[in-house]
Scaffold this active site. Structure first.
Site, PDB file in Angstrom:
ATOM      1  CB  ALA A   1      -6.336  43.510  15.782  1.00  0.00           C
ATOM      2  CG  ASP A   2      -9.886  47.089  12.051  1.00  0.00           C
ATOM      3  OD1 ASP A   2     -10.870  47.152  12.050  1.00  0.00           O
ATOM      4  OD2 ASP A   2      -9.248  48.165  11.631  1.00  0.00           O
ATOM      5  CG  PHE A   3     -11.170  39.689   9.279  1.00  0.00           C
ATOM      6  CD1 PHE A   3     -10.063  38.813   8.660  1.00  0.00           C
ATOM      7  CD2 PHE A   3     -12.349  39.010   9.130  1.00  0.00           C
ATOM      8  CE1 PHE A   3     -10.372  38.280   7.276  1.00  0.00           C
ATOM      9  CE2 PHE A   3     -12.541  38.157   8.323  1.00  0.00           C
ATOM     10  CZ  PHE A   3     -11.642  38.035   6.946  1.00  0.00           C
TER      11      PHE A   3
END
Length: 66
Positions: free
Chosen positions: A47-49
């Protein structure tokens, strides 16, 4: 967990790493392959790459997700 860096210095975030064109291309490929593997093998989505959450260690030339 393991230390990611070289000679006691932490690896920089990908956004702060001084990469030339060839290294930036290699980093992009590694990130794309990592995302593909995470999705296809593990059936997960990160979700936060982003370049803020990846470390670049030139000593091993691997991108590490933090």
């Amino acid at each position: 967990m393991e230390f990611v860096g070289h000679n006691g210095y932490a690896a920089p975030r990908l956004k702060d790493a001084p990469l030339g064109h060839a290294e930036a291309t290699a980093a992009w490929r590694q990130c794309a392959m990592l995302l593909q593997d995470i999705f296809q093998t593990c059936k997960l989505v990160h979700a936060d790459f982003s370049e803020y959450n990846l470390l670049w260690c030139a000593a091993s030339s691997r991108a590490h997700s933090s």
